[in-house]
Design an enzyme around this catalytic site. Structure first.
Site, PDB file in Angstrom:
ATOM      1  N   ARG A 175       0.772  -1.242   0.000  1.00  8.36           N
ATOM      2  CA  ARG A 175       0.000   0.000   0.000  1.00  8.36           C
ATOM      3  C   ARG A 175       0.802   1.290   0.000  1.00  8.36           C
ATOM      4  O   ARG A 175       0.228   2.349   0.142  1.00  8.36           O
ATOM      5  CB  ARG A 175      -0.990  -0.036   1.168  1.00  8.36           C
ATOM      6  CG  ARG A 175      -1.974  -1.178   0.986  1.00  8.36           C
ATOM      7  CD  ARG A 175      -3.169  -1.122   1.904  1.00  8.36           C
ATOM      8  NE  ARG A 175      -4.093  -2.167   1.513  1.00  8.36           N
ATOM      9  CZ  ARG A 175      -4.236  -3.328   2.155  1.00  8.36           C
ATOM     10  NH1 ARG A 175      -3.525  -3.572   3.235  1.00  8.36           N
ATOM     11  NH2 ARG A 175      -5.086  -4.235   1.726  1.00  8.36           N
ATOM     12  N   TRP A 224      -2.577  -3.763   9.637  1.00  8.74           N
ATOM     13  CA  TRP A 224      -2.140  -3.775   8.240  1.00  8.74           C
ATOM     14  C   TRP A 224      -2.445  -2.462   7.513  1.00  8.74           C
ATOM     15  O   TRP A 224      -2.516  -2.416   6.293  1.00  8.74           O
ATOM     16  CB  TRP A 224      -2.778  -4.939   7.493  1.00  8.74           C
ATOM     17  CG  TRP A 224      -4.231  -5.192   7.800  1.00  8.74           C
ATOM     18  CD1 TRP A 224      -4.744  -5.933   8.825  1.00  8.74           C
ATOM     19  CD2 TRP A 224      -5.359  -4.695   7.072  1.00  8.74           C
ATOM     20  NE1 TRP A 224      -6.122  -5.928   8.782  1.00  8.74           N
ATOM     21  CE2 TRP A 224      -6.529  -5.178   7.711  1.00  8.74           C
ATOM     22  CE3 TRP A 224      -5.501  -3.891   5.934  1.00  8.74           C
ATOM     23  CZ2 TRP A 224      -7.813  -4.886   7.262  1.00  8.74           C
ATOM     24  CZ3 TRP A 224      -6.784  -3.597   5.481  1.00  8.74           C
ATOM     25  CH2 TRP A 224      -7.911  -4.098   6.139  1.00  8.74           C
ATOM     26  N   ASP A 270     -15.021 -10.339  11.783  1.00 10.36           N
ATOM     27  CA  ASP A 270     -13.854  -9.805  11.085  1.00 10.36           C
ATOM     28  C   ASP A 270     -14.021  -8.326  10.760  1.00 10.36           C
ATOM     29  O   ASP A 270     -13.585  -7.853   9.715  1.00 10.36           O
ATOM     30  CB  ASP A 270     -13.579 -10.608   9.801  1.00 10.36           C
ATOM     31  CG  ASP A 270     -12.220 -10.266   9.194  1.00 10.36           C
ATOM     32  OD1 ASP A 270     -11.319  -9.860   9.940  1.00 10.36           O
ATOM     33  OD2 ASP A 270     -12.065 -10.407   7.963  1.00 10.36           O
ATOM     34  N   ASP A 296     -12.469  -5.526  11.304  1.00 11.82           N
ATOM     35  CA  ASP A 296     -11.228  -4.879  11.726  1.00 11.82           C
ATOM     36  C   ASP A 296     -11.428  -3.384  11.954  1.00 11.82           C
ATOM     37  O   ASP A 296     -12.129  -2.714  11.183  1.00 11.82           O
ATOM     38  CB  ASP A 296     -10.145  -5.072  10.665  1.00 11.82           C
ATOM     39  CG  ASP A 296      -9.711  -6.522  10.534  1.00 11.82           C
ATOM     40  OD1 ASP A 296     -10.051  -7.322  11.413  1.00 11.82           O
ATOM     41  OD2 ASP A 296      -9.029  -6.840   9.540  1.00 11.82           O
TER      42      ASP A 296
END
Length: 553
Positions: free
Chosen positions: A157, A259, A320, A322
């Protein structure tokens, strides 16, 4: 050819002229622990030497990360506050219809690029795992390219520029500092303690390079920006027996992947990151409790690596969701008092406003119309959970889906409109597990047939979360790319299936479109070279740059 471009020398001379010579709450718990050769292109030697003059060793001071020259975009979000707002205003709502593609740079060997390029002094740096390409940001011509084996097409990224270095992460968990002038390796270090760095762009804070990762659990590590010397590690989950382990009901704390890049407040000297889901990921019966510090927004002291405060968005998550979405730092009045705020549109469907000095919850409200797993938030910002939404063997429908009401593509905040702009995914998902007794059961999720996914770009009042306007992208049914706002009164809005759209920041009215011909899963930037404003975005395996069409006299 670059060698015949007199503006290069003009920019070099300009650069030479310009570059002469608080109180916070305590944490409840936390843990702190302490190449290939450059590919140069022959027949461009003179041009190459000229362009290297654009970057001078030690000329760019660290403070520019907080308030960089408006013509540059030196970090993932442009500035450390995560706003993705530029004061450039050559392109406005009135003239945006004159935008056109200026150049296209193909990144050979890439696949579905997610990186945000960075720009400093007329040079653009495009990163992948193990690779950085430096190009002329005005023409798209190559300056130098660094490739460390092996070549990798895995999504990554971005990079960051600090002083005379460009920082790159590798697929085997190394951090590499390259000479920004020529791509030579200045230093290279491996992550400490067996931790594995993720593909997030590095964050530069107080002379340290900050990286994050997700294996074996979520973590942040810091290295000296000049030497690569290891400084500290912060882990998202405690070891058994440490403070916070009691929130796991006797299970081994696992997960909390990190991340995405962080945000930073230089006045408070606080670094902000989001953490990911607990493990096992889809079943919670083996890990009763809140499972700290997963699904949290955390504030870290960058000098020591110690936790200062945390706020948990989704305790005991089984979907999930996040909390790694970009954290936007804003100073604004809320409830009659000017405060230092932290804004986040979370994957779980709620928009949060926190006091970033201490993590105090100030406001939370849904930013999607379909949200059925919680009956709002309590006075401390904790969800009032509606039972019956955990994944099951038969399949459980939940809104929003596991893909999230939004996800990692970046939002933007405009200090001009006081709006928070975010790409939203309406719709629901059906979550399956293969066993109701195995905590590591396989899983999957699909789009709910009666609530299909549809993407929108929404403008929210930043301090109330109320929707001001929305734009429905063409065909897009997922969370799509990131956004960018400018002082020209526009929001640069890429779309999932390759369209690039410019919207009026006040009304959401579409002003201009361009079809890049490939999927877009990245976030845009803007910069200026030779008094010309550009926008750039990665699409598929190419980077496109746009600017205003010249007007004939």
């Amino acid at each position: 050819m670059i060698g015949n471009d007199p503006s290069i020398e003009t920019r070099r001379r300009t650069h030479l002229r310009h570059h002469q010579g608080s109180t916070v709450c305590q944490p409840r718990w936390g843990r702190h622990s302490a190449c290939q050769r450059l590919f140069q292109h022959p027949a461009r030697g003179a041009a190459f030497r000229t362009i290297t003059g654009l970057l001078l060793s030690g000329a760019i001071i660290g403070a520019m990360a907080q308030k960089p020259d408006p013509k540059d975009w030196p970090a993932y979000s442009g500035t450390d506050n995560g706003q993705r707002y530029s004061p450039l205003k050559q392109v406005t709502a009135a003239n945006a219809k004159r935008l056109q593609a200026k150049w296209v740079y193909h990144v050979d060997g890439a696949s579905g690029m997610e990186q945000t390029p960075v720009v400093m002094n007329g040079v653009m740096y495009i990163s992948q795992f193990n690779r950085v390409d430096a190009i002329d940001a005005r023409t798209g011509n190559i300056i130098w390219k660094y490739q460390r084996p092996p070549a990798s097409a895995t999504a990554q990224r971005g990079t960051a520029v600090y002083n005379d270095k460009v920082y790159m992460v590798t697929s085997d968990s190394h951090l590499v500092a390259l000479d920004a002038r020529n791509g030579g390796v200045r230093w290279e270090v491996k992550s400490e303690g067996g931790y594995v760095i993720s593909g997030a762009a590095p964050t530069i804070v107080r002379g340290k390079v900050i990286v994050a990762g997700n294996r074996p659990n979520g973590f942040i590590q810091a290295f000296d920006a000049e030497t690569g010397k290891y400084a500290w590690t912060w882990s998202a989950v405690p070891n058994p027996g440490e403070p916070g382990a009691e929130t796991w009901g006797g299970a081994k704390p696992q997960g909390g992947p990190m991340w995405m890049s962080g945000s930073y407040d230089p006045e408070l000297n606080l670094l902000y990151f989001g953490t990911g889901q607990p493990n096992p990921q889809w079943t919670g019966f083996e890990r009763p409790g809140d499972n700290l510090c997963t699904e949290c927004i955390v504030a870290i002291n960058p000098d020591t690596g110690k936790l200062v405060w945390y706020f948990q968005n989704t305790p005991h998550d089984t979907h999930d969701w996040d909390s790694t979405e970009t954290l936007v730092l804003v100073d604004a009045a809320i409830k009659g008092q000017t405060r230092k705020l932290l804004l986040q549109a979370n994957r779980n469907g709620f928009y949060y406003v926190l006091d970033r000095t201490n993590g105090e919850y100030l406001l939370g409200t849904p930013f999607v119309s379909k949200l059925d797993w919680a009956d709002g938030l309590d006075s401390k910002g904790q969800p009032i959970v509606i039972p019956g939404h955990d994944p099951s063997v038969r399949g459980t429908t939940t809104c929003p889906s596991t893909a999230g009401a939004t996800n990692w593509p970046a939002p933007t905040y405009s200090p001009d409109t006081k709006y928070f702009y975010v790409t939203v995914a309406e719709g629901c998902g059906v979550n399956f597990i293969t066993s109701s007794t195995n905590p590591d059961a396989g899983t999957g999720y699909i789009e709910a047939a009666n609530a299909p996914w549809q993407a929108y770009v929404r403008a929210l009042d930043a301090t109330t979360g109320k929707k001001v306007w929305e734009y429905k992208p063409v065909r897009s049914n997922h969370y799509g790319p990131g956004l960018l706002s400018t002082a020209g009164g526009i929001v640069f809005t890429p779309e999932q299936f390759g369209q690039v759209t410019v919207l009026d920041a006040k009304s959401g009215k579409p002003l201009w479109h361009f079809n890049t011909g490939d999927l877009i899963t990245a976030s845009p930037i803007t910069y200026s070279v030779d008094n010309e404003q550009f926008f750039a975005i990665a699409s598929g395996t190419n980077v496109f740059a746009f600017g205003l069409q010249e007007v004939n006299p």
